[in-house]
Design a protein around this motif. Structure first.
Motif, short mmCIF file in Angstrom:
data_model
loop_
_atom_site.label_atom_id
_atom_site.label_comp_id
_atom_site.label_asym_id
_atom_site.label_seq_id
_atom_site.Cartn_x
_atom_site.Cartn_y
_atom_site.Cartn_z
N GLN A 1 0.83 -1.20 0.00
CA GLN A 1 0.00 0.00 0.00
C GLN A 1 0.87 1.25 0.00
OE1 GLN A 1 -3.37 0.39 -0.05
NE2 GLN A 1 -3.58 -1.79 -0.42
N LEU B 1 0.32 5.85 -1.06
CA LEU B 1 -0.56 6.86 -1.65
C LEU B 1 0.22 8.14 -1.86
CD1 LEU B 1 -3.53 7.56 -2.44
CD2 LEU B 1 -3.80 8.41 -0.11
N PRO C 1 -4.61 8.60 5.73
CA PRO C 1 -4.05 7.45 6.45
C PRO C 1 -2.86 7.88 7.30
CG PRO C 1 -4.40 6.94 4.12
CD PRO C 1 -4.60 8.41 4.27
N VAL D 1 1.76 7.72 3.14
CA VAL D 1 1.30 8.84 2.32
C VAL D 1 2.46 9.75 1.97
CG1 VAL D 1 -0.23 10.86 2.20
CG2 VAL D 1 -0.99 8.79 3.38
N GLY E 1 -7.53 0.49 -3.63
CA GLY E 1 -6.62 0.48 -2.49
C GLY E 1 -6.74 1.70 -1.61
N ALA E 2 -5.57 2.28 -1.28
CA ALA E 2 -5.51 3.41 -0.36
C ALA E 2 -6.23 4.63 -0.92
CB ALA E 2 -4.06 3.76 -0.06
N GLU F 1 -9.88 4.19 -0.28
CA GLU F 1 -10.11 4.35 1.16
C GLU F 1 -10.19 5.82 1.54
OE1 GLU F 1 -7.67 2.53 4.53
OE2 GLU F 1 -7.77 0.91 3.06
N LEU F 2 -9.23 6.61 1.03
CA LEU F 2 -9.22 8.03 1.36
C LEU F 2 -10.46 8.72 0.80
CD1 LEU F 2 -7.97 10.59 2.48
CD2 LEU F 2 -6.60 10.78 0.41
#
Length: 289
Positions: A89, A91, A109, A113, A275-276, A279-280
């Motif tokens: 993962q 981002l 997250p 990041v 993925g991330a 999610e964000l």
């Protein structure tokens, strides 16, 4: 069309010079000329005039298509390379200096990041090219209206936050005790030209429907503390999201009451979210509600 030829053409058109394009691309001037000739032969039309170097009508139309096409090719390459290099993962987020407030920052997250602060007009290109997975861009808009963003490539934009805007004044300013200010009353005031840190002056002119808003000092950075220091020292006014303006030391934030505009933040992405990034996006939707 060969993308290598297309890239050469875009570079020549941007620089208005075969020799400068050759220097930037690392080619000989002869190779650049051959690329342009091959592209013109393929399309069976002249794309550039030679003296001066400028796009023809057909060449200008090709430029409109070429830039988004090349951005999408860069995006495809960047995404494949990123997946291959970092299967775990991660981002990458491109943001403007005032796009993050406490709520949107709280949705990020806590690990993995990479945050990059860019000028407003560069955030869409970073997302379109794959340099960033997501973008957070902000600006002035009428309540619930979308932002007017550069048309660099097909991108999805979703609003994630709106808040009032305020004029940043030095303490002791004659207007600092007001409950609210009208933008039209500040046309002839001294302003800071700080497009990377405050809302740009051209957007103020558009919102007010008039000229004016004369800059007295240009600040090309994105640091809000530096902007506040300049405003506190009397170098000019600035327009900021209300939350950012209230946090600026040595200054007073007076809400803007007219015209009826808000500071709007939008999330940008290209293609399907995974993925991330997905999610964000989901967290920011929850944050907004």
């Amino acid at each position: 069309m060969d993308p290598h030829l297309l890239r050469t053409y875009v570079t020549v058109a941007r620089l208005a010079s075969f020799s400068e394009a050759a220097r930037e691309l690392g080619y000989t001037q002869s190779a650049v000329s051959q690329h342009i000739a091959a592209l013109e032969q393929d399309l069976k039309t002249a794309l550039l005039t030679r003296r001066p170097v400028a796009p023809t009508a057909a060449g200008a139309r090709l430029l409109e298509h070429a830039r988004p096409l090349l951005l999408r090719l860069e995006a495809a390459r960047a995404e494949v390379v990123r997946i291959a290099a970092t299967p775990a993962q991660g981002l990458t987020l491109a943001v403007t200096a005032t796009a993050l407030d406490r709520r949107t920052a709280g949705a990020l997250p806590h690990a993995g990041v990479t945050l990059t602060v860019l000028p407003r007009d560069e955030v869409p290109a970073a997302v379109a090219s794959g340099a960033a997975d997501l973008g957070l861009v902000d600006g002035l808009a009428a309540p619930s209206d979308p932002l007017n963003l550069p048309d660099v490539a097909p991108l999805t934009a979703r609003g994630v936050a709106e808040e009032p805007v305020a004029v940043l004044l030095p303490e002791g300013h004659p207007l600092a005790s007001r409950d609210g200010l009208r933008l039209g009353d500040l046309v002839d005031a001294r302003w800071l030209d700080a497009p990377g840190a405050a809302l740009p002056l051209d957007r103020l002119r558009t919102a007010n429907g008039s000229a004016g808003f004369r800059p007295t000092l240009r600040y090309d950075g994105a640091d809000l503390r530096t902007l506040a220091t300049l405003a506190a020292a009397g170098h000019g006014l600035a327009l900021l999201p209300l939350s950012a303006a209230r946090a600026a030391a040595g200054t007073v934030a007076v809400p803007l009451t007219a015209p009826r505009v808000v500071h709007r933040t939008e999330l940008l992405h290209a293609g399907a979210l995974r993925g991330a990034a997905a999610e964000l996006a989901a967290r920011l939707d929850v944050t907004r509600s």
